[in-house]
Scaffold this active site. Structure first.
Site, PDB file in Angstrom:
ATOM      1  N   ALA A  74       0.718  -1.334  -0.173  1.00  0.00           N
ATOM      2  CA  ALA A  74       0.108  -0.125  -0.170  1.00  0.00           C
ATOM      3  C   ALA A  74       0.917   1.307  -0.071  1.00  0.00           C
ATOM      4  O   ALA A  74       1.947   1.096   0.211  1.00  0.00           O
ATOM      5  CB  ALA A  74      -0.960  -0.093   1.305  1.00  0.00           C
ATOM      6  N   GLY A 119       0.364  -5.141   0.447  1.00  0.00           N
ATOM      7  CA  GLY A 119      -0.740  -4.870  -0.359  1.00  0.00           C
ATOM      8  C   GLY A 119      -0.495  -5.753  -1.791  1.00  0.00           C
ATOM      9  O   GLY A 119      -1.357  -6.154  -2.407  1.00  0.00           O
ATOM     10  N   GLU A 122      -1.064  -9.550  -1.105  1.00  0.00           N
ATOM     11  CA  GLU A 122      -2.413  -9.568  -1.411  1.00  0.00           C
ATOM     12  C   GLU A 122      -3.330  -9.468  -2.645  1.00  0.00           C
ATOM     13  O   GLU A 122      -3.931 -10.225  -2.762  1.00  0.00           O
ATOM     14  CB  GLU A 122      -3.083  -8.532  -0.244  1.00  0.00           C
ATOM     15  CG  GLU A 122      -2.583  -8.861   1.224  1.00  0.00           C
ATOM     16  CD  GLU A 122      -3.088  -7.638   2.114  1.00  0.00           C
ATOM     17  OE1 GLU A 122      -3.815  -7.958   2.965  1.00  0.00           O
ATOM     18  OE2 GLU A 122      -2.602  -6.527   1.802  1.00  0.00           O
ATOM     19  N   GLU A 142       3.186  -5.531   7.775  1.00  0.00           N
ATOM     20  CA  GLU A 142       2.153  -4.634   8.370  1.00  0.00           C
ATOM     21  C   GLU A 142       2.291  -4.686   9.938  1.00  0.00           C
ATOM     22  O   GLU A 142       2.193  -3.459  10.350  1.00  0.00           O
ATOM     23  CB  GLU A 142       0.676  -5.074   7.956  1.00  0.00           C
ATOM     24  CG  GLU A 142       0.249  -4.904   6.675  1.00  0.00           C
ATOM     25  CD  GLU A 142       0.391  -6.078   5.829  1.00  0.00           C
ATOM     26  OE1 GLU A 142      -0.261  -6.106   4.748  1.00  0.00           O
ATOM     27  OE2 GLU A 142       0.982  -6.963   6.380  1.00  0.00           O
TER      28      GLU A 142
END
Length: 269
Positions: A74, A119, A122, A142
Site C-alpha cells: 500500500a 498489499g 495480497e 504490516e
C-alpha cells in the site's frame, strides 16, 4: 477491445493474454488510491465485456513495471494522511478489486517480479495462481507499522499456504524469497527473470485458450464457491457445476469431437 486508458496502468495484448502492468516504478508500484481506482475500473470493464460469453482475451496477467518490484505494498505515505474511516474505505475499495478478479470467468495470473509485500502480496493472492521471478520477495510486513493486513491477506494467505505458515508470516512480518515461496506453495513456478516470467504466463494462457471457455469459467466459479464448505456441501456445488457444463454447446462439441477423433472447435457457449 474497449478497456480505456489509465494513468497508473499499462495494457498490452499478447496472443490470448491481456498483460496489465502497474506503472508507478518511482514508488515501487505501490497501491496508491489512484492505482486501486484504476484496477477497479479495469476489472469492472472486463467483467462487463464477458457478460455475453464473447471474451476478447482468455486470461489476464498482472505484473509491475521494471525488474525491482511487482507491488511494494500500500502507499504508506498516502495512507499516513488518512483518518481511520478513509483508511478503511481504502481497504474496502481494494477488497472490491480482489473480489472482482476472483469473479472473472477467465484465469488471472500474478507475474511477480521483485517485491510483493503487504498489499502487493495480497493482490497476488487474489489471482488464481502466482509465477515468480528469481528475485521475487513476498511478505505481510504490516505488524512492523502497527497494522494488520487490510487487503485480504489474513483471509487468502491461509488458503494458499498452511495456516501455521500464514500465521508465522503475518505475525513476524518476515519476507520469503522465491525459492521458499515455491517450497511452501505460495507460488507455482519460479522463472529466471521478468522476460521468462511473462513468457511462461503467456504460454499458460495460450494453453488454456485451447480449452472450452465455458468449462474454464464454470470450473473457476465452482472452486471459488466451494471455499469454506463441508465436503458434502462442496460435492453438491460440483454436481451443479457438472450439470451446467454438460448442458453447454462447448460440452456437446467436446464430446462429439472426442468420439469422432477430431480436434474440438469450441463455440464458447
Amino acid at each position: 477491445m474497449q478497456l480505456g486508458t489509465y494513468a497508473t496502468l499499462e495494457l498490452e495484448t499478447r496472443g490470448a493474454a491481456l498483460i496489465v502492468t502497474i506503472n508507478r516504478p518511482e514508488a515501487l508500484n505501490a497501491l496508491a488510491a489512484a492505482v486501486v481506482e484504476d484496477l477497479g475500473s479495469l476489472t469492472r470493464k472486463l467483467a462487463a465485456l464477458g457478460r455475453d460469453g464473447e471474451w476478447p482475451v482468455r486470461g489476464v496477467i498482472i505484473t509491475g513495471a521494471g525488474e525491482k518490484s511487482f507491488v511494494a505494498g500500500a502507499d504508506i505515505v498516502e495512507m499516513n494522511s488518512m483518518n481511520a474511516q478513509a483508511a478503511t474505505d481504502y481497504g474496502r475499495a481494494m477488497h472490491r478489486v480482489t473480489q472482482g478478479l476472483e469473479a472473472l470467468p477467465i484465469p488471472v495470473i500474478a507475474a511477480v517480479n521483485g517485491f510483493a509485500l503487504g498489499g502487493g502480496c495480497e493482490l497476488a493472492l487474489a489471482c488464481d495462481w502466482i509465477y515468480a521471478s528469481a528475485n521475487a520477495r513476498f511478505g505481510q510486513p504490516e505488524v512492523n507499522l502497527g497494522l494488520v493486513p487490510g487487503f485480504g491477506g489474513a483471509v487468502r494467505l491461509p488458503r494458499r499456504v498452511s495456516p501455521g505458515i500464514a500465521r508465522e508470516l503475518i505475525l513476524t512480518g518476515r519476507q520469503v524469497k522465491a525459492d521458499e515461496a515455491l517450497r511452501i506453495g505460495l507460488v507455482n513456478r519460479v522463472l529466471e527473470d521478468k522476460a521468462a516470467l511473462l513468457d511462461a504466463a503467456v504460454a499458460t494462457i495460450e494453453e488454456i485458450a485451447t480449452k472450452a471457455p465455458t468449462a474454464v469459467a464454470n470450473a473457476k466459479a465452482a472452486m471459488e464457491a466451494m471455499v469454506g464448505l463441508s465436503t458434502a456441501e462442496a460435492l453438491e456445488v460440483e454436481s451443479d457445476s457438472f450439470r451446467a457444463a454438460f448442458l453447454t454447446e462447448d460440452s456437446v462439441e467436446g464430446r462429439e469431437a472426442f468420439v469422432s477423433k477430431r480436434a474440438a472447435v469450441f463455440p464458447g457457449r
